[in-house]
Design an enzyme around this catalytic site. Structure first.
Site, short mmCIF file in Angstrom:
data_model
loop_
_atom_site.label_atom_id
_atom_site.label_comp_id
_atom_site.label_asym_id
_atom_site.label_seq_id
_atom_site.Cartn_x
_atom_site.Cartn_y
_atom_site.Cartn_z
N SER A 75 0.85 -1.20 0.00
CA SER A 75 0.00 0.00 0.00
C SER A 75 0.88 1.24 0.00
CB SER A 75 -0.89 0.00 1.24
OG SER A 75 -1.51 1.25 1.36
N TYR A 108 -0.51 -1.08 10.59
CA TYR A 108 -0.82 -1.44 9.20
C TYR A 108 0.27 -0.87 8.27
CZ TYR A 108 -3.28 -1.56 4.71
OH TYR A 108 -3.63 -1.78 3.39
N1 LIG Z 1 -8.90 -1.59 -0.05
C1 LIG Z 1 -7.98 -0.65 -0.19
O1 LIG Z 1 -8.27 0.55 -0.34
C2 LIG Z 1 -6.52 -1.02 -0.18
C3 LIG Z 1 -5.58 0.01 -0.33
C4 LIG Z 1 -4.24 -0.30 -0.33
C5 LIG Z 1 -3.84 -1.62 -0.20
N2 LIG Z 1 -4.76 -2.60 -0.03
C6 LIG Z 1 -4.27 -3.98 0.10
O2 LIG Z 1 -4.99 -4.83 -0.76
C7 LIG Z 1 -5.00 -6.17 -0.24
C8 LIG Z 1 -6.40 -6.72 -0.29
O3 LIG Z 1 -7.23 -5.96 0.57
P1 LIG Z 1 -8.79 -5.73 0.31
O4 LIG Z 1 -9.02 -4.27 0.32
O5 LIG Z 1 -9.22 -6.55 -0.83
O6 LIG Z 1 -9.40 -6.27 1.69
P2 LIG Z 1 -10.29 -7.54 2.02
O7 LIG Z 1 -11.45 -7.62 1.10
O8 LIG Z 1 -10.57 -7.48 3.49
O9 LIG Z 1 -9.29 -8.71 1.69
C9 LIG Z 1 -8.34 -9.15 2.63
C10 LIG Z 1 -8.18 -10.64 2.47
O10 LIG Z 1 -7.27 -11.08 3.49
C11 LIG Z 1 -7.77 -12.28 4.01
N3 LIG Z 1 -7.32 -12.48 5.39
C12 LIG Z 1 -7.47 -11.64 6.42
N4 LIG Z 1 -6.95 -12.17 7.54
C13 LIG Z 1 -6.48 -13.40 7.20
C14 LIG Z 1 -5.83 -14.44 7.92
N5 LIG Z 1 -5.56 -14.34 9.23
N6 LIG Z 1 -5.47 -15.55 7.25
C15 LIG Z 1 -5.75 -15.68 5.93
N7 LIG Z 1 -6.35 -14.72 5.18
C16 LIG Z 1 -6.72 -13.61 5.83
C17 LIG Z 1 -9.28 -12.14 3.98
O11 LIG Z 1 -9.85 -13.42 3.97
P3 LIG Z 1 -11.38 -13.61 4.46
O12 LIG Z 1 -12.23 -12.91 3.46
O13 LIG Z 1 -11.53 -15.10 4.45
O14 LIG Z 1 -11.44 -13.01 5.81
C18 LIG Z 1 -9.48 -11.41 2.66
O15 LIG Z 1 -9.61 -12.31 1.59
C19 LIG Z 1 -4.42 -6.06 1.18
O16 LIG Z 1 -3.08 -6.50 1.17
C20 LIG Z 1 -4.49 -4.57 1.49
O17 LIG Z 1 -3.50 -4.17 2.41
C21 LIG Z 1 -6.10 -2.35 -0.03
#
Ligand SMILES: NC(=O)c1ccc[n+]([C@@H]2O[C@H](COP(=O)([O-])OP(=O)(O)OC[C@H]3O[C@@H](n4cnc5c(N)ncnc54)[C@H](OP(=O)(O)O)[C@@H]3O)[C@@H](O)[C@H]2O)c1
Length: 191
Positions: A75, A108
């Site tokens: 990120s 984070y």
């Molecule tokens: N959304 C944003 O604006 C944003 C911005 C910058 C970077 N990111 C990065 O993008 C990536 C995806 O995030 P997202 O926004 O798509 O969020 P998300 O929908 O919450 O996805 C996160 C994923 O991580 C999995 N996860 C969480 N805890 C876990 C654990 N203990 N063991 C195994 N899996 C686990 C979740 O699985 P479950 O669904 O089964 O819980 C989910 O599939 C992350 O690395 C995040 O830091 C996101």
């Protein structure tokens, strides 16, 4: 997560002869302070150490599968932190802080900085074996389930939703990115 990682690798990957692409995407955000069973702060373990450990377990398979690629989803927010102390040395206590020193946003950001440092080092070590690694920023405040741990972030993500990328376009971009580099890798192998 540490305990489940060896299960994942033995259960799912023993059937595969090759692994060409590994996307390290899992993350948590804005968690209240907690320790894992390994006595490490949860954000640090889920966002960084879990991926680090998984890649260690799959390293041989990735090298055997060359050309192969690791994509670590980080990120932009990694820019708003540091993991060094005032004298510029790595301060390990910042990575898994005590409850008193914990701030969710900072935890984070630090885990996302670890993602980038890990990806860069992995690239240096494995690229001679045909395995590349890149860290990517998927976009800002994309509406996903990542904000659900705190109502304030849910509100901010909801307000930002009309102005940000959707998860569908983000996942499409990631697929195109992987396909592009795989085709490039195949072309390089042929020439
Ligand atoms: N959304 C944003 O604006 C944003 C911005 C910058 C970077 N990111 C990065 O993008 C990536 C995806 O995030 P997202 O926004 O798509 O969020 P998300 O929908 O919450 O996805 C996160 C994923 O991580 C999995 N996860 C969480 N805890 C876990 C654990 N203990 N063991 C195994 N899996 C686990 C979740 O699985 P479950 O669904 O089964 O819980 C989910 O599939 C992350 O690395 C995040 O830091 C996101």
């Amino acid at each position: 997560m540490f305990r489940s990682t060896p299960d994942i690798t033995s259960a799912n990957f023993c059937f595969f002869r090759f692994l060409h692409v590994l996307v390290c995407n899992a993350a948590v955000f804005a968690l209240p302070w907690s320790l894992t069973k390994d006595h490490l702060e949860t954000t640090f373990q889920v966002n960084h150490l879990g991926h680090f450990y998984l890649v260690q377990l799959l390293q041989d398979l990735l090298c055997r599968s060359a050309p192969a690629r690791v994509v670590v989803v980080s990120s932009e927010s990694h820019r708003f932190t540091d993991i060094n102390d005032s004298s510029g040395k790595l301060d390990l206590s910042l990575l898994s802080p005590s409850k008193e020193e914990y701030w969710a946003m900072l935890a984070y950001n630090r885990s996302k900085l670890c993602n980038i440092l890990f990806s860069n080092e992995l690239h240096c070590r494995l690229s001679p074996h045909g395995v590349t690694s890149n860290a990517v920023h998927p976009g800002n405040m994309m509406y996903s389930s990542i904000h659900h741990n705190w109502w304030l972030y849910t509100l901010l993500f909801t307000l930002a939703r009309p102005f940000t990328k959707s998860m569908v376009s983000d996942q499409l971009m990631l697929c195109l990115y992987i396909i592009h580099f795989n085709i490039l890798g195949m072309k390089q192998q042929k020439s």
